[in-house]
Design a protein around this motif. Structure first.
Motif, short mmCIF file in Angstrom:
data_model
loop_
_atom_site.label_atom_id
_atom_site.label_comp_id
_atom_site.label_asym_id
_atom_site.label_seq_id
_atom_site.Cartn_x
_atom_site.Cartn_y
_atom_site.Cartn_z
N VAL A 121 4.75 -0.07 -14.75
CA VAL A 121 4.55 1.32 -14.68
C VAL A 121 5.71 1.97 -14.98
O VAL A 121 5.68 2.96 -15.78
CB VAL A 121 4.32 1.66 -13.17
N GLN A 122 6.85 1.59 -14.63
CA GLN A 122 8.15 2.39 -15.14
C GLN A 122 8.20 2.29 -16.70
O GLN A 122 8.44 3.14 -17.19
CB GLN A 122 9.43 1.50 -14.35
N GLN A 123 7.86 1.11 -17.14
CA GLN A 123 7.71 0.76 -18.57
C GLN A 123 6.88 1.79 -19.28
O GLN A 123 7.29 2.56 -20.38
CB GLN A 123 7.66 -0.61 -19.19
N ALA A 124 5.75 2.03 -18.79
CA ALA A 124 4.76 2.86 -19.34
C ALA A 124 5.25 4.35 -19.15
O ALA A 124 4.81 5.18 -20.37
CB ALA A 124 3.31 2.60 -18.62
N VAL A 131 1.09 4.83 -8.36
CA VAL A 131 0.39 4.36 -9.27
C VAL A 131 0.45 2.56 -9.35
O VAL A 131 -0.46 1.92 -9.50
CB VAL A 131 0.80 4.47 -10.80
N ALA A 132 1.65 2.17 -8.87
CA ALA A 132 1.80 0.76 -8.63
C ALA A 132 0.85 0.24 -7.76
O ALA A 132 0.29 -0.84 -8.20
CB ALA A 132 3.31 0.44 -8.44
N ALA A 133 0.71 0.89 -6.53
CA ALA A 133 -0.24 0.65 -5.69
C ALA A 133 -1.61 0.70 -6.04
O ALA A 133 -2.47 -0.50 -5.71
CB ALA A 133 -0.13 1.32 -4.33
N GLY A 148 -7.08 7.96 -6.12
CA GLY A 148 -6.07 7.18 -5.67
C GLY A 148 -4.71 7.86 -6.03
O GLY A 148 -3.79 7.51 -5.14
N ILE A 149 -4.67 8.77 -6.90
CA ILE A 149 -3.48 9.40 -6.98
C ILE A 149 -3.48 10.99 -6.82
O ILE A 149 -4.08 11.61 -7.42
CB ILE A 149 -3.05 9.33 -8.65
N ARG A 196 0.82 -1.29 -0.02
CA ARG A 196 0.07 -0.01 -0.12
C ARG A 196 0.88 1.37 -0.09
O ARG A 196 1.83 0.97 0.63
CB ARG A 196 -0.93 0.00 1.16
N ALA A 197 0.35 2.11 -0.92
CA ALA A 197 1.05 3.53 -0.97
C ALA A 197 1.30 4.07 0.50
O ALA A 197 -0.17 4.21 1.02
CB ALA A 197 0.73 4.22 -1.93
#
Ligand code: FES
Length: 150
Positions: free
Chosen positions: A86-89, A109-111, A127-128, A54-55
């Protein structure tokens, strides 16, 4: 008294006060500086890490809250040399501008995608809540939707 935390799969015994913010325990004591300091009051999200997936905003979270939990920082997001989805995107969609806030955004975003694999725009907005002073929010949303579409 030492405190033991697990960061990116490795146990560390830290000689820090229990109320030391997790951010500083990890940046100053472990030397993992990918997570950034912005506001120091849980407002901006630059310091976002994952605690049991969780973030969390590590600038105000005491290191003692991470005892017995799994902490993931931006340094631990890739797997065996392969960047996280997410890093790739983020690379494919050239999300960052200045970039200071982006490690926190990527972790958030990963969370989010862990909890909502196909988030609506409302779920993304809820969420963000990280702040990006360059205003990359449209690119963030585009990258998230690209991930969910595969
Ligand atoms: S530095 Fe932690 S939320 Fe801003």
């Amino acid at each position: 008294m030492a405190i033991t935390i697990t960061v990116n799969g490795q146990d560390h015994s830290l000689d820090v006060a229990r109320d030391t913010p997790l951010l500083w325990a990890i940046r100053d004591t472990l030397g993992l500086t990918g997570t950034k300091f912005g506001c120091g009051i849980s407002a901006c999200g630059a310091c976002t890490m994952l605690l049991n997936g969780r973030a969390v905003r590590s600038c105000t979270l005491p290191v003692s809250a991470a005892e017995g939990a799994a902490v993931t920082t931006i340094e631990g997001l890739a797997r065996e040399g392969t960047p996280h989805t997410v890093q790739q995107a983020w690379i494919a969609h050239q999300v960052p501008q200045w970039g200071y806030c982006q490690s926190g955004l990527i972790m958030a975003v990963a969370a989010l995608l862990d909890q909502h694999p196909n988030p609506s725009d409302d779920e993304i907005d809820a969420g963000i809540t990280n702040i990006c002073r360059c205003g990359t929010f449209a690119r963030v949303r585009r990258a998230i939707h690209a991930i969910t579409k595969g």
